[in-house]
Design a protein around this motif. Structure first.
Motif, short mmCIF file in Angstrom:
data_model
loop_
_atom_site.label_atom_id
_atom_site.label_comp_id
_atom_site.label_asym_id
_atom_site.label_seq_id
_atom_site.Cartn_x
_atom_site.Cartn_y
_atom_site.Cartn_z
N ALA A 219 0.86 -1.19 0.00
CA ALA A 219 0.00 0.00 0.00
C ALA A 219 0.89 1.23 0.00
O ALA A 219 2.02 1.20 0.50
CB ALA A 219 -0.93 0.02 1.21
N CYS A 220 0.38 2.32 -0.56
CA CYS A 220 1.13 3.57 -0.61
C CYS A 220 0.22 4.69 -0.12
O CYS A 220 -0.88 4.91 -0.66
CB CYS A 220 1.59 3.87 -2.04
SG CYS A 220 2.38 5.49 -2.22
N PHE A 221 0.69 5.41 0.89
CA PHE A 221 -0.02 6.56 1.44
C PHE A 221 0.60 7.81 0.81
O PHE A 221 1.73 8.18 1.14
CB PHE A 221 0.07 6.55 2.96
CG PHE A 221 -0.42 5.26 3.55
CD1 PHE A 221 -1.76 5.06 3.79
CD2 PHE A 221 0.47 4.23 3.82
CE1 PHE A 221 -2.23 3.85 4.30
CE2 PHE A 221 0.03 3.02 4.34
CZ PHE A 221 -1.34 2.83 4.58
N LEU A 265 -1.78 -0.76 -3.57
CA LEU A 265 -3.04 -0.15 -3.19
C LEU A 265 -2.76 1.32 -2.86
O LEU A 265 -2.08 1.62 -1.88
CB LEU A 265 -3.64 -0.85 -1.97
CG LEU A 265 -4.96 -0.26 -1.45
CD1 LEU A 265 -6.07 -0.46 -2.48
CD2 LEU A 265 -5.35 -0.88 -0.11
N LEU A 266 -3.27 2.23 -3.68
CA LEU A 266 -3.04 3.65 -3.49
C LEU A 266 -4.03 4.20 -2.47
O LEU A 266 -5.26 4.07 -2.65
CB LEU A 266 -3.18 4.39 -4.82
CG LEU A 266 -2.96 5.90 -4.77
CD1 LEU A 266 -1.50 6.22 -4.42
CD2 LEU A 266 -3.35 6.54 -6.11
N CYS A 267 -3.52 4.86 -1.44
CA CYS A 267 -4.34 5.39 -0.34
C CYS A 267 -4.05 6.88 -0.20
O CYS A 267 -3.19 7.29 0.59
CB CYS A 267 -4.01 4.67 0.97
SG CYS A 267 -4.20 2.87 0.92
N PRO A 268 -4.73 7.74 -0.96
CA PRO A 268 -4.47 9.17 -0.90
C PRO A 268 -5.09 9.81 0.34
O PRO A 268 -5.85 9.19 1.09
CB PRO A 268 -5.11 9.71 -2.18
CG PRO A 268 -5.34 8.50 -3.04
CD PRO A 268 -5.61 7.39 -2.07
N GLY A 277 -7.52 2.44 -4.12
CA GLY A 277 -7.69 1.59 -5.29
C GLY A 277 -6.37 1.23 -5.94
O GLY A 277 -5.29 1.70 -5.54
N TYR A 278 -6.47 0.39 -6.96
CA TYR A 278 -5.31 -0.08 -7.70
C TYR A 278 -5.24 0.66 -9.04
O TYR A 278 -6.26 0.85 -9.71
CB TYR A 278 -5.39 -1.59 -7.92
CG TYR A 278 -5.26 -2.36 -6.63
CD1 TYR A 278 -4.00 -2.70 -6.13
CD2 TYR A 278 -6.38 -2.72 -5.90
CE1 TYR A 278 -3.87 -3.39 -4.93
CE2 TYR A 278 -6.26 -3.41 -4.68
CZ TYR A 278 -5.00 -3.74 -4.21
OH TYR A 278 -4.86 -4.41 -3.02
N GLU A 289 -9.01 1.25 -10.22
CA GLU A 289 -9.98 0.21 -9.88
C GLU A 289 -10.14 0.23 -8.37
O GLU A 289 -9.19 -0.06 -7.63
CB GLU A 289 -9.49 -1.16 -10.35
CG GLU A 289 -9.48 -1.30 -11.87
CD GLU A 289 -9.11 -2.71 -12.33
OE1 GLU A 289 -8.77 -3.57 -11.45
OE2 GLU A 289 -9.11 -2.96 -13.55
N TRP A 290 -11.33 0.62 -7.91
CA TRP A 290 -11.54 0.83 -6.49
C TRP A 290 -11.48 -0.48 -5.71
O TRP A 290 -11.98 -1.51 -6.18
CB TRP A 290 -12.89 1.50 -6.25
CG TRP A 290 -12.99 2.85 -6.87
CD1 TRP A 290 -13.72 3.20 -7.98
CD2 TRP A 290 -12.29 4.03 -6.46
NE1 TRP A 290 -13.53 4.53 -8.27
CE2 TRP A 290 -12.67 5.07 -7.35
CE3 TRP A 290 -11.41 4.31 -5.41
CZ2 TRP A 290 -12.18 6.37 -7.23
CZ3 TRP A 290 -10.93 5.60 -5.29
CH2 TRP A 290 -11.31 6.61 -6.19
#
Length: 293
Positions: A219-221, A265-268, A277-278, A289-290
């Motif tokens: 995951a990436c914040f 997994l992108l977590c803004p 989402g991806y 893609e959520w």
């Protein structure tokens, strides 16, 4: 509240507030109405307010639990802070109660990490106690990127007390430093074996993303490397709040490419509703893609 698993770690979004804000032609200097309209079918009503086209944004923190540590990523706006934005001024919100409800009382936090030091990412670093700003999370170390902190410290010296980031540097950052709770870090710093840091400058000079990896999942914040999901489709649309529009666009595209390459997994920091989402390639750009967890 949705709890997502990245291997043995968990991540959870805790929201402070969510509302419609700027119109896109004000938010994005390179805004194109036709390109925006082509994506509106999936953005309304969660990401775009019906009728007005105003962008809906969430202000939230991410709670990451690795088994070793409890980490907060970005700390929203905070209560009792005097701000020029009326919607953010002198708030009195049950944010700490929401943290406790997800098993994260303030005393349990080991690290607070700020992707950058803008006003809506540092507010709960401190709370008002007997007329003084004190660290909200008494047992935590607060990790600030060296380059980011140095930039705003220099700006404070130039602009004067209370002038930087709508006063947030003085009431939400400096009290942490003065309390001896701050740690200035480079991008090779690793506070937990599951976490790594990467520089993506442009929104601010020292903006970072925080990566979580365990059990083959990532995951990436990403903080404000992007504000709204339309920027996935148009990564060249930097926001008016970016200090360097061109560098921000390059960093955003690089981040999206990294997400595709590693299936991250992108977590803004500000996406509402389905907020993670991806990223998938689409022509010369990307789509999201959520994650439905």
């Amino acid at each position: 509240m949705t709890v997502r698993r990245i291997g043995n770690a968990t991540i959870e979004k805790v929201e402070e507030l969510c509302a419609a804000g700027f119109r896109p032609n004000r938010m994005f200097p390179r805004f194109d109405q036709q390109a925006f309209d082509a994506q509106k079918h999936w953005m309304v009503p969660v990401h775009v307010e019906p009728g007005s086209d105003r962008l809906v944004g969430s202000v939230h923190t991410w709670v990451v639990k690795t088994g070793r540590h409890t980490i907060l990523i970005d700390t929203c706006l905070g209560n009792d802070k005097q701000r020029h934005n009326a919607a953010w001024n002198n708030l009195s919100l049950p944010f700490l109660d929401r943290l406790r409800a997800c098993g994260c009382p303030p005393e349990s936090v080991d690290f607070v990490m700020c992707t950058h030091l803008h006003v809506d990412h540092v507010g709960w670093n401190t709370r008002l106690e007997n007329g003084r700003w004190v660290p909200t999370f008494p047992n935590a170390r607060y990790l600030f990127a060296k380059r980011e902190y140095a930039h705003w410290e220099s700006e404070r010296a130039r602009q004067g007390e209370g002038k930087v980031n709508d006063g947030s540097f003085d009431d939400s950052v400096l009290p942490v430093v003065e309390a001896g709770k701050a740690v200035m870090i480079d991008s090779d710093h690793q506070p937990d074996p599951m976490l790594t840091i990467r520089d993506y400058p442009g929104h601010t000079p020292g903006s970072i993303a925080i990566n979580l990896e365990n059990g083959g999942k990532r995951a990436c914040f990403s903080g404000d490397i992007m504000h709204h999901p339309i920027q996935v489709y148009h990564p060249d649309w930097s926001s008016q709040f970016c200090s360097d529009q061109e560098m921000s666009a390059r960093s955003r595209r690089k981040l999206l490419e990294d997400c595709v390459e590693s299936n991250v997994l992108l977590c803004p920091a500000h996406f509402p509703g389905e907020n993670a989402g991806y990223i998938k390639p689409e022509g010369n750009s990307f789509r999201i893609e959520w994650d439905k967890q």
